[in-house]
Design a protein around this motif. Structure first.
Motif, PDB file in Angstrom:
ATOM      1  N   ALA A 188      33.672  28.983   6.734  1.00  0.00           N
ATOM      2  CA  ALA A 188      32.262  28.752   7.025  1.00  0.00           C
ATOM      3  C   ALA A 188      31.995  28.844   8.526  1.00  0.00           C
ATOM      4  CB  ALA A 188      31.841  27.380   6.494  1.00  0.00           C
ATOM      5  N   TYR A 189      32.843  28.208   9.321  1.00  0.00           N
ATOM      6  CA  TYR A 189      32.673  28.235  10.777  1.00  0.00           C
ATOM      7  C   TYR A 189      32.868  29.642  11.338  1.00  0.00           C
ATOM      8  CZ  TYR A 189      31.912  23.456  12.392  1.00  0.00           C
ATOM      9  OH  TYR A 189      31.341  22.247  12.692  1.00  0.00           O
ATOM     10  N   ALA A 190      33.700  30.442  10.687  1.00  0.00           N
ATOM     11  CA  ALA A 190      33.935  31.804  11.162  1.00  0.00           C
ATOM     12  C   ALA A 190      32.649  32.611  11.182  1.00  0.00           C
ATOM     13  CB  ALA A 190      34.988  32.492  10.291  1.00  0.00           C
ATOM     14  N   ALA A 191      31.706  32.271  10.294  1.00  0.00           N
ATOM     15  CA  ALA A 191      30.440  33.006  10.255  1.00  0.00           C
ATOM     16  C   ALA A 191      29.639  32.812  11.538  1.00  0.00           C
ATOM     17  CB  ALA A 191      29.619  32.570   9.037  1.00  0.00           C
ATOM     18  N   PHE A 192      29.771  31.651  12.182  1.00  0.00           N
ATOM     19  CA  PHE A 192      29.095  31.442  13.465  1.00  0.00           C
ATOM     20  C   PHE A 192      29.660  32.383  14.524  1.00  0.00           C
ATOM     21  CE2 PHE A 192      28.592  26.892  11.845  1.00  0.00           C
ATOM     22  CZ  PHE A 192      27.275  27.078  11.462  1.00  0.00           C
ATOM     23  N   ALA A 193      30.970  32.532  14.519  1.00  0.00           N
ATOM     24  CA  ALA A 193      31.626  33.378  15.522  1.00  0.00           C
ATOM     25  C   ALA A 193      31.540  34.861  15.180  1.00  0.00           C
ATOM     26  CB  ALA A 193      33.088  32.960  15.672  1.00  0.00           C
ATOM     27  N   ASN A 194      31.128  35.147  13.957  1.00  0.00           N
ATOM     28  CA  ASN A 194      31.108  36.524  13.477  1.00  0.00           C
ATOM     29  C   ASN A 194      29.681  37.065  13.377  1.00  0.00           C
ATOM     30  OD1 ASN A 194      32.355  38.886  12.581  1.00  0.00           O
ATOM     31  ND2 ASN A 194      32.384  38.241  10.440  1.00  0.00           N
ATOM     32  N   GLY A 195      28.776  36.533  14.200  1.00  0.00           N
ATOM     33  CA  GLY A 195      27.412  37.036  14.239  1.00  0.00           C
ATOM     34  C   GLY A 195      26.595  36.739  13.001  1.00  0.00           C
ATOM     35  N   GLY A 196      27.006  35.705  12.238  1.00  0.00           N
ATOM     36  CA  GLY A 196      26.250  35.316  11.057  1.00  0.00           C
ATOM     37  C   GLY A 196      26.718  35.947   9.766  1.00  0.00           C
ATOM     38  N   THR A 197      27.886  36.566   9.769  1.00  0.00           N
ATOM     39  CA  THR A 197      28.425  37.217   8.572  1.00  0.00           C
ATOM     40  C   THR A 197      29.533  36.372   7.958  1.00  0.00           C
ATOM     41  OG1 THR A 197      27.903  39.433   9.394  1.00  0.00           O
ATOM     42  CG2 THR A 197      29.590  39.276   7.683  1.00  0.00           C
ATOM     43  N   TYR A 198      29.420  36.086   6.657  1.00  0.00           N
ATOM     44  CA  TYR A 198      30.439  35.313   5.951  1.00  0.00           C
ATOM     45  C   TYR A 198      31.341  36.249   5.159  1.00  0.00           C
ATOM     46  CZ  TYR A 198      32.683  32.303   2.502  1.00  0.00           C
ATOM     47  OH  TYR A 198      33.619  31.672   1.720  1.00  0.00           O
ATOM     48  N   ILE A 199      32.643  35.977   5.219  1.00  0.00           N
ATOM     49  CA  ILE A 199      33.628  36.719   4.435  1.00  0.00           C
ATOM     50  C   ILE A 199      34.496  35.704   3.697  1.00  0.00           C
ATOM     51  CG2 ILE A 199      35.472  38.443   4.470  1.00  0.00           C
ATOM     52  CD1 ILE A 199      34.473  39.262   7.263  1.00  0.00           C
ATOM     53  N   GLU A 200      34.548  35.806   2.374  1.00  0.00           N
ATOM     54  CA  GLU A 200      35.396  34.890   1.607  1.00  0.00           C
ATOM     55  C   GLU A 200      36.858  35.142   1.967  1.00  0.00           C
ATOM     56  OE1 GLU A 200      36.247  33.505  -3.032  1.00  0.00           O
ATOM     57  OE2 GLU A 200      34.829  35.117  -2.589  1.00  0.00           O
TER      58      GLU A 200
END
Length: 249
Positions: A188-200
């Motif tokens: 979930a936190y990775a999405a903040f660092a990834n420009g708003g993109t979530y990857i399961e």
């Protein structure tokens, strides 16, 4: 165990070795005793791949309980960017400079809310409230949002809120629910660092069956779950939290 195959994992051997060293350490500055348990999950922000796992301390044998992926624990103040400030920036157009009153306050059922230090700052900013992990501003922010927007935001991040009659409890504002694993929170936190993109998260890229040569490719999907602006502003505040709080102590 029964089919000959080659599994191409996403493990980063150097990172995994480091995690193993930490988990196996006997340093009393790291671990109070041999009873204390821990789970660690490290993902690649850009691809979602799981690169290292700390399944637990003092473990022996296969198929034992995995503290990195199988627990469902309360996540405490880790919830604040996820359940409060993230959706508030995304849906209510607040900013890190938005003023908010840190003062005596209650849940909607009348039960009082306290800060970790028992004090109140008065008027402060969202940035300062997150950096110092104030509970009252977090709850106020949660209460200012449409509950359905919070639910959309966090479920898009792969989180598992407790929902009753279609509503998320206000205690989620400070992580008071069961629960998440280190892996689900890391993703979930990775999405903040990834420009708003979530990857399961995923742990392998392909499998080759040795007897037939057949290959199975493990593909992953990316999902835009918030604007780049929301991701950037939350990341900026989290960096301040690391510099002025966690990093300094």
């Amino acid at each position: 165990y029964s089919v000959p195959m080659e599994i191409y994992t996403t493990m980063d051997a150097k990172k995994q070795e480091y995690i193993n060293t930490v988990m196996e350490s006997k340093d009393k500055n790291l671990w109070r005793d041999d009873v204390v348990q821990a789970g660690i999950a490290v993902t690649d922000t850009n691809t979602g791949a799981i690169v290292a796992i700390g399944a637990g301390r003092n473990r022996k044998g296969a198929s034992t309980f995995n503290y990195a992926t199988m627990i469902n624990n309360q996540i405490g103040s880790t919830a604040k960017p996820l359940y409060d400030y993230g959706p508030a920036i995304e849906y209510n157009n607040i900013s890190p400079a938005t003023p908010i009153a840190d003062e005596p306050h209650s849940y909607s059922n009348g039960i009082g809310m306290n800060n970790w230090d028992g004090k109140y700052f008065g008027y402060t900013t969202v940035r300062s409230a997150l950096v110092d992990s104030r509970n009252v501003p977090a709850l106020k922010t949660f209460q200012s949002l449409k509950n359905s927007n919070i639910k959309t935001f966090v479920t898009n991040l792969g989180l598992h809120p407790q929902i009753e009659n279609g509503m998320i409890f206000e205690s989620h504002s400070i992580g008071g629910y069961n629960g998440e694993s280190p892996l689900s929170v890391a993703a979930a936190y990775a999405a903040f660092a990834n420009g708003g993109t979530y990857i399961e998260p995923y742990s392998f890229t392909k499998v080759v069956y040795r007897e037939t040569g057949e290959e199975y490719e493990n593909t992953y999907e990316t999902k835009k779950v918030m604007s780049e602006a929301t991701a950037y502003l939350i990341t900026s505040m989290l960096i301040d939290g690391a510099v002025y709080n966690t990093g300094s102590s």
